[in-house]
Design a protein around this motif. Structure first.
Motif, PDB file in Angstrom:
ATOM      1  N   LEU A  43     -13.769  21.614   0.475  1.00 58.51           N
ATOM      2  CA  LEU A  43     -14.164  20.928   1.699  1.00 58.51           C
ATOM      3  C   LEU A  43     -12.948  20.791   2.611  1.00 58.51           C
ATOM      4  O   LEU A  43     -11.858  20.449   2.149  1.00 58.51           O
ATOM      5  CB  LEU A  43     -14.707  19.536   1.345  1.00 58.51           C
ATOM      6  N   TYR A  46     -11.185  17.611   2.208  1.00 53.60           N
ATOM      7  CA  TYR A  46     -10.885  17.252   0.817  1.00 53.60           C
ATOM      8  C   TYR A  46      -9.761  16.217   0.807  1.00 53.60           C
ATOM      9  O   TYR A  46      -8.720  16.406   1.440  1.00 53.60           O
ATOM     10  CB  TYR A  46     -10.452  18.494   0.029  1.00 53.60           C
ATOM     11  N   ASP A  48      -8.336  13.453  -2.333  1.00 57.02           N
ATOM     12  CA  ASP A  48      -8.523  12.791  -3.624  1.00 57.02           C
ATOM     13  C   ASP A  48      -7.161  12.496  -4.225  1.00 57.02           C
ATOM     14  O   ASP A  48      -6.302  13.377  -4.275  1.00 57.02           O
ATOM     15  CB  ASP A  48      -9.346  13.700  -4.547  1.00 57.02           C
ATOM     16  N   LYS A  53      -6.714  19.120   1.050  1.00 57.40           N
ATOM     17  CA  LYS A  53      -7.006  20.533   0.802  1.00 57.40           C
ATOM     18  C   LYS A  53      -5.723  21.358   0.886  1.00 57.40           C
ATOM     19  O   LYS A  53      -5.494  22.229   0.041  1.00 57.40           O
ATOM     20  CB  LYS A  53      -8.038  21.044   1.811  1.00 57.40           C
ATOM     21  N   HIS A  86     -24.689  15.355  -1.824  1.00 56.92           N
ATOM     22  CA  HIS A  86     -23.627  15.007  -2.776  1.00 56.92           C
ATOM     23  C   HIS A  86     -24.037  15.360  -4.204  1.00 56.92           C
ATOM     24  O   HIS A  86     -25.191  15.158  -4.579  1.00 56.92           O
ATOM     25  CB  HIS A  86     -23.300  13.507  -2.697  1.00 56.92           C
ATOM     26  N   GLN A 113     -16.405  16.529  -7.632  1.00 60.92           N
ATOM     27  CA  GLN A 113     -17.378  16.056  -6.658  1.00 60.92           C
ATOM     28  C   GLN A 113     -17.625  17.185  -5.671  1.00 60.92           C
ATOM     29  O   GLN A 113     -16.684  17.899  -5.307  1.00 60.92           O
ATOM     30  CB  GLN A 113     -16.836  14.824  -5.911  1.00 60.92           C
ATOM     31  N   LEU A 114     -18.857  17.339  -5.252  1.00 61.22           N
ATOM     32  CA  LEU A 114     -19.198  18.364  -4.270  1.00 61.22           C
ATOM     33  C   LEU A 114     -19.982  17.752  -3.124  1.00 61.22           C
ATOM     34  O   LEU A 114     -20.692  16.763  -3.318  1.00 61.22           O
ATOM     35  CB  LEU A 114     -20.017  19.486  -4.909  1.00 61.22           C
ATOM     36  N   GLN A 115     -19.812  18.358  -1.965  1.00 58.20           N
ATOM     37  CA  GLN A 115     -20.531  17.907  -0.779  1.00 58.20           C
ATOM     38  C   GLN A 115     -21.152  19.132  -0.107  1.00 58.20           C
ATOM     39  O   GLN A 115     -20.509  20.167   0.015  1.00 58.20           O
ATOM     40  CB  GLN A 115     -19.564  17.214   0.178  1.00 58.20           C
ATOM     41  N   THR A 117     -22.370  21.200   3.008  1.00 58.91           N
ATOM     42  CA  THR A 117     -22.045  21.342   4.421  1.00 58.91           C
ATOM     43  C   THR A 117     -22.950  22.416   5.016  1.00 58.91           C
ATOM     44  O   THR A 117     -23.760  23.021   4.301  1.00 58.91           O
ATOM     45  CB  THR A 117     -20.574  21.775   4.604  1.00 58.91           C
ATOM     46  N   TRP A 121     -22.287  24.337  -0.406  1.00 55.28           N
ATOM     47  CA  TRP A 121     -21.605  23.333  -1.223  1.00 55.28           C
ATOM     48  C   TRP A 121     -20.119  23.610  -1.268  1.00 55.28           C
ATOM     49  O   TRP A 121     -19.696  24.749  -1.417  1.00 55.28           O
ATOM     50  CB  TRP A 121     -22.177  23.342  -2.637  1.00 55.28           C
ATOM     51  N   LYS A 122     -19.322  22.533  -1.155  1.00 51.32           N
ATOM     52  CA  LYS A 122     -17.864  22.610  -1.198  1.00 51.32           C
ATOM     53  C   LYS A 122     -17.343  21.557  -2.165  1.00 51.32           C
ATOM     54  O   LYS A 122     -17.908  20.462  -2.283  1.00 51.32           O
ATOM     55  CB  LYS A 122     -17.242  22.347   0.191  1.00 51.32           C
ATOM     56  N   SER A 124     -15.250  18.596  -3.059  1.00 52.33           N
ATOM     57  CA  SER A 124     -14.718  17.547  -2.190  1.00 52.33           C
ATOM     58  C   SER A 124     -13.735  16.609  -2.896  1.00 52.33           C
ATOM     59  O   SER A 124     -13.018  15.859  -2.231  1.00 52.33           O
ATOM     60  CB  SER A 124     -15.867  16.727  -1.588  1.00 52.33           C
TER      61      SER A 124
END
Length: 127
Positions: A43, A46, A48, A53, A86, A113-115, A117, A121-122, A124
């Motif tokens: 993402l 991103y 975290d 990213k 999500h 975790q993925l989101q 877009t 899916w990316k 995240s």
């Protein structure tokens, strides 16, 4: 009420297939040392544990430069679709790296975790 459950289950199954594809593409990007393909899986926003990213891509570039060959294989994957945009993917992976003719291997468990877009899916968080 039962009539609604069937279409929703179908949507979740389709999303799980899409997420599986992202996770498999990550394995392939690592195996082929393809930083462009790897970067496209993350993402743009991103963030975290203080890492963006840009930080994650830089770490992966360093790993690609440090090792002659990499082999990544994910297994024992559990995908949870949380809502329409999500999801979580919990999986184990085996990462083998070769440097100067010596192979090393680690086996770990991770939760990503993925989101979803407009581009699909990316990843995240969780790397």
């Amino acid at each position: 009420m039962l009539a609604l459950a069937v279409p929703l289950a179908g949507c979740a199954d389709t999303q799980k297939v899409e997420i599986r594809s992202v996770m498999d593409a990550r394995d392939q990007a690592i195996c082929h040392k393809d930083i462009s393909a790897y970067s496209k899986l993350l993402l743009t926003g991103y963030h975290d544990h203080g890492q963006s990213k840009v930080d994650i891509v830089a770490q992966m570039m360093g790993m690609f430069d440090r090792f002659d060959q990499l082999d990544m294989h994910s297994f024992d994957r559990v995908i949870r679709v949380l809502d329409a945009t999500h999801a979580q993917c919990e999986q184990s992976y085996r990462l083998r790296v070769r440097r100067h003719q010596v192979w090393r291997e680690i086996v770990e468990r991770e939760q990503l975790q993925l989101q979803k877009t407009a581009d699909g899916w990316k990843i995240s968080a969780g790397l």
